[in-house]
Enzyme design. Structure first.
Site, short mmCIF file in Angstrom:
data_model
loop_
_atom_site.label_atom_id
_atom_site.label_comp_id
_atom_site.label_asym_id
_atom_site.label_seq_id
_atom_site.Cartn_x
_atom_site.Cartn_y
_atom_site.Cartn_z
CG HIS A 157 -12.11 -12.91 -51.25
ND1 HIS A 157 -11.80 -11.59 -51.05
CD2 HIS A 157 -13.06 -13.21 -50.33
CE1 HIS A 157 -12.53 -11.12 -50.05
NE2 HIS A 157 -13.30 -12.08 -49.59
CG ASN A 181 -12.13 -15.48 -46.26
OD1 ASN A 181 -10.99 -15.83 -45.98
ND2 ASN A 181 -12.40 -14.60 -47.20
CD GLU A 231 -10.46 -9.17 -48.66
OE1 GLU A 231 -9.91 -10.20 -48.24
OE2 GLU A 231 -11.41 -8.62 -48.08
N GLY A 272 -16.56 -6.12 -45.12
CA GLY A 272 -15.87 -5.46 -44.01
C GLY A 272 -16.36 -4.05 -43.71
P1 PGA Z 1 -16.77 -9.73 -44.01
O1 PGA Z 1 -15.94 -10.46 -45.15
O2 PGA Z 1 -17.77 -10.72 -43.48
O3 PGA Z 1 -15.76 -9.32 -43.00
O4 PGA Z 1 -17.47 -8.58 -44.65
C1 PGA Z 1 -16.54 -11.38 -46.02
C2 PGA Z 1 -15.56 -11.87 -47.04
O5 PGA Z 1 -14.71 -11.10 -47.51
O6 PGA Z 1 -15.59 -13.06 -47.42
#
Ligand code: PGA
Length: 248
Positions: free
Chosen positions: A94, A9, A96, A170
């Site tokens: 997601h 992603n 976010e 993240g």
């Molecule tokens: P990350 O993100 O691997 O940077 O923690 C994963 C995601 O949000 O799909």
């Protein structure tokens, strides 16, 4: 056995030249892994990346879609448009998008249904907040999310679930392997109540949240894990491929 899915992603990263370079490096990387690779670039790079992956084993996906076929939806992208450009998958729900755009479970379900009726596979994201984990509510919250987001026509060939604890995205923090397995087994049992044990076992349940080259082996070997949804570590071909090579 169904091969694992390692999905990248890219989020809101990558102008066209960077996206092309990254996609080419993934295509040219060691294909010996026991998994399928999927990359989900930003919409503006989809056409260029579609060219780079054409004829390869690397699959293309979108990061979101609208529920409608077409029409007055400024800024949105339809399933038909994603299909037209060569996408096989689309990520929906997601965290976010849930937090930035207040996407509800009902909307996520509608997006998953739109994806499936338009010929794409839906990757439905679920996951608890840090406070829900701390207060012991993680299992209940994710169980309800899955139950409310599953499309009516859910099956192994059209739906993937991604368990992504919000506090792990993240941050460099990941749940224990036991916590991951416990959640994945629960998700599988929610699926089993809808489509029966045998079909539920075939639905891939990805883990996502700070997956990297160091922790991938343990996470991918955990019971119930059918692959990974990778953010930060998918922005470099070497780390992304190495996660795929960690598939058991
Ligand atoms: P990350 O993100 O691997 O940077 O923690 C994963 C995601 O949000 O799909």
């Amino acid at each position: 056995m169904t091969r694992m899915l390692i999905a990248g992603n890219w989020k809101m990263n990558g102008k066209i030249s960077m996206a092309k370079d990254l996609a080419c490096a993934i295509v040219q990387g060691d294909p010996g892994a026991n998994c399928e690779y999927l990359i989900c670039p930003p919409f503006t790079a989809l056409a260029a990346v579609a060219d780079s992956v054409r004829g390869s084993q690397v699959l293309l996906g979108g990061q979101d879609c609208h529920t409608a076929l077409s029409g007055a939806h400024t800024g949105d992208v339809s399933v038909g448009m994603l299909n037209d450009i060569g996408c096989k998958y689309v990520i929906v729900g997601h965290s976010e998008r849930r937090s930035n755009y207040y996407e509800s479970n009902g909307l996520v379900k509608a997006k998953a249904e739109a994806a499936i009726s338009g010929g794409l596979r839906a990757i439905i994201c679920v996951g608890e907040s840090e406070s829900a984990r701390d207060t012991g509510e993680a299992l209940a919250i994710v169980r309800d999310q899955v139950a409310e987001c599953l499309p009516d026509e859910v099956g192994p060939s059209n739906t993937v679930i991604a368990y992504e604890p919000i506090w792990a995205i993240g941050t460099g923090r990941v749940p224990s392997v036991q916590q991951i397995s416990e959640m994945h087994i629960q998700i599988q049992s929610v699926l089993a109540t809808r489509i029966g044990d045998d079909s539920a076992k075939l639905v891939r349940i990805l883990y996502g949240g700070s997956v990297n080259t160091e922790n991938a082996i343990d996470i991918l070997a955990a019971e119930g894990v059918g692959g990974a949804l990778v953010g930060g570590a998918s922005l470099e071909a070497e780390s992304f491929l190495s996660i795929g090579q960690s598939c058991p």
